[in-house]
Each structure stands twice: as C-alpha cells, then as structure tokens.
Enzyme design. Structure first.
Site, PDB file in Angstrom:
ATOM      1  CB  SER A  71      -0.742  -0.042   1.385  1.00 53.30           C
ATOM      2  OG  SER A  71      -1.523   1.305   1.285  1.00 53.30           O
ATOM      3  CG  ASN A  72       1.863   3.359  -3.333  1.00 56.15           C
ATOM      4  OD1 ASN A  72       2.940   3.254  -3.508  1.00 56.15           O
ATOM      5  ND2 ASN A  72       1.136   2.896  -4.306  1.00 56.15           N
TER       6      ASN A  72
END
Ligand SMILES: *Cc1c(COP(=O)(O)O)cnc(C)c1O
Length: 319
Positions: A71-72
């Site tokens: 996840s960014n």
C-alpha cells in the site's frame, strides 16, 4: 471540516510531454503527483493533509488503517503519523480480493513500500488473505482493542477514501488551467477519481478513471463516496452513475499484479520521456490513456494524472 496541515510541495508540476505528443499526434500533458514531495510522493499526500487535521482534532494517540502489503497509502500515512507524533498501526493483507475465486497470481507483496513502512515506524499487523471487507473488519477490531487499552484511536478508511480524500482532489483540480479535453487517472479506492470529477464539474474537461481492480461494482462505491462528500460539504453535485467513466480494460491479472498493457505503457513513457510509472496503478492508467488515444476515443489536449506509486517498482512477488 478539518484544518489542512501542509505536508506536500504544492502545486505539483504540470508539463507537456513533447516527444510523446509528437509520437501520438495529440497534445499530452502530465500532472506530477508522483512528485508531491512527501515520503517519496504519490497521490495520498494530498488526502493526508486533510486527514492529518482530522487526526489532530480527534487528539488521537493511535491511528489505525489498512491496505494491501504494497500500500502506498499506508507508507504515506505512516510518514504523516511520524510528523504528528502519533502511533500508526497498518493492518495488511498480501492478496486482498473481492471474491475467493478471483485470487490474483503475481501479486507484488514483498519489498517496495513494505520496506519503507519500517523507516516511518509503522506497526504492521499482517492478517490472512481475505476480502477487502474482511481487511476493514480486522482493522476495526484492532482499533477496538487499542481503544479498550485506554488509547484515543482514530481509524481511517482504505486508501483515505472518505469525504476528506475527495475534498483534497476537488481542490487539486484547481491546479489545472481550463482547456483540457480529458484527464486520465487511476481509480481504486475512489477519492482521487471522485474528487477530480467533482472539481471539473461544469467544465468541458472529462475525467476518465482507469480501474486497477477487476470489480465493476466499484462504480457503486464511487457513487456512494460522492454522495457522502456532498452531504459532508455541500460542494458540487453528487455524481450520477451514468456520468462516471470507469474503464476496466487494463486491470490485467488483477489488483496488485502487473499487467501486459501496463508494462508496455511503462516502457513507452520511460523510453520517450524518462518518467517512471508503477505497476499497480499508474501503469494501468497510462495504458488506458494510450488505448483511448490510439483508438481515437481521446483527442485534443489530454492530461495524465500521475498518481505516484513508484516504490512498487522495487517490489517482488515472492512466488
Ligand atoms: C491509491 C493510489 C491510486 C488510486 O487512488 P484512489 O484515490 O485510491 O482511487 C492510484 N495510484 C497510486 C499510485 C495509488 O497509490
């Protein structure tokens, strides 16, 4: 509405892609949200400026959110929590999916963002693979446990996609001058797409969302998110289902895995302009832009909204 806490270097650059424009015979521009300047950039920094205000207002001691291992959002959230001096718990799944029979091969779960989370001090809780709803339920349960221990807990939705996330991109649209025929963006948890489209309401600029997940039902989530934004802020008009463009043509093997058309798109942009895309989101979005332009569906002055994500270029499948 929460106060905005500056985290990013705004406005992000907006520039013409000369060589690509020449190659495609249309005028192609790029909005560099890969260069938001916070925690290696990406679209989540804009949302976090508003979410940070909310975290402070809640006087939170612990922030809980969730995402895929790559996840960014969690990477940038962990950085934001470091800046605010609060704990960040990231609840992660390697392969979140909508339906069990859609397990995706080739998911980029290892390395990349996952390594960066550690530098920002994120407390990672890994849960077994399941649906996105399972993932959110795990996060809610962990938030409840922390709260029971006597901490002030603030839970943030997947990808930061609540009304504040939409507000961030409604505001971001103001950084774009008039005159663009279309804007292409990756669309996943939805606030980037919904915010931009609400921002361009009443103009001739059409927003095209390119899906990064295989589920067409996500359009319903976009409609719900738009309604929630409208009720919370009174801004704009809620988006109607039929005015949302959500192109599922470039998802490839599934969420979190690189696809063939995305890899081709990455190669083209890298070798014409020296700009990198990420395999999970922006490569798919740019593949969508190329297809729309090559098929004559998009013409004139076209903007690609680069949402970042480049740390995933250093991720691997571990398969
Ligand atoms: C999260 C993300 C998106 C999708 O944005 P949403 O607002 O979640 O739809 C696109 N690109 C990158 C690189 C992202 O990290």
């Amino acid at each position: 509405m929460a106060n905005r806490i500056p985290l990013c270097l705004l406005p992000t650059p907006l520039h013409r892609l000369d060589r690509l424009s020449q190659r495609l015979g249309q005028e192609i521009w790029i909005k560099r949200d890969d260069l938001t300047g916070f925690a290696l950039g990406g679209n989540k920094g804009r949302k976090l400026e508003y979410l940070a205000g909310e975290i402070l207002e809640a006087k939170a001691e612990v922030v809980v959110s969730c995402g895929a291992s790559q996840s960014n959002f969690l990477r940038q959230l962990a950085a934001c929590c470091s800046v605010l001096g609060v704990r960040c718990i990231g609840v992660c799944m390697d392969r979140p999916y909508q339906e069990p029979d859609r397990l995706t091969p080739g998911v980029l779960a290892l390395g990349g963002n996952r390594n960066l989370d550690d530098w920002f001090g994120m407390e990672r809780v890994v849960v077994p693979d399941g649906t996105w709803d399972d993932l959110e339920s795990h996060a809610t349960e962990i938030a409840r446990q922390e709260s029971k221990r006597g901490h002030i807990v603030h839970q943030i939705p997947l990808g930061g996609s609540g009304p504040l996330g939409v507000l961030a991109f409604y505001e971001a649209a103001k950084e774009i001058p008039n005159g663009f025929d279309s804007v292409f963006t990756a669309s996943s948890s939805g606030s980037t797409h919904v915010g931009l489209q609400t921002g361009f309401q009443g103009t001739d600029t059409k927003v095209v969302g390119i899906a990064c997940d295989p589920e067409p039902e996500i359009v319903d989530d976009l409609v719900d998110l738009s309604r929630a934004f409208h009720s919370a802020t009174g801004i704009g008009e809620p988006l109607r289902r039929e005015e949302i463009v959500f192109d599922l043509g470039h998802v490839g093997p599934g969420y979190g895995a690189a696809g063939e058309s995305g890899n081709r798109a990455t190669e083209i942009l890298a070798r014409t302009e020296g700009i990198l895309l990420d395999p999970v989101y922006s490569a798919k979005a740019f593949a969508g832009l190329l297809e729309w332009v090559e098929s004559g569906r998009a013409t004139g002055k076209i903007l690609f909204w680069h949402t970042g994500g480049t740390p995933a270029l250093f991720a691997s499948t571990g398969d």
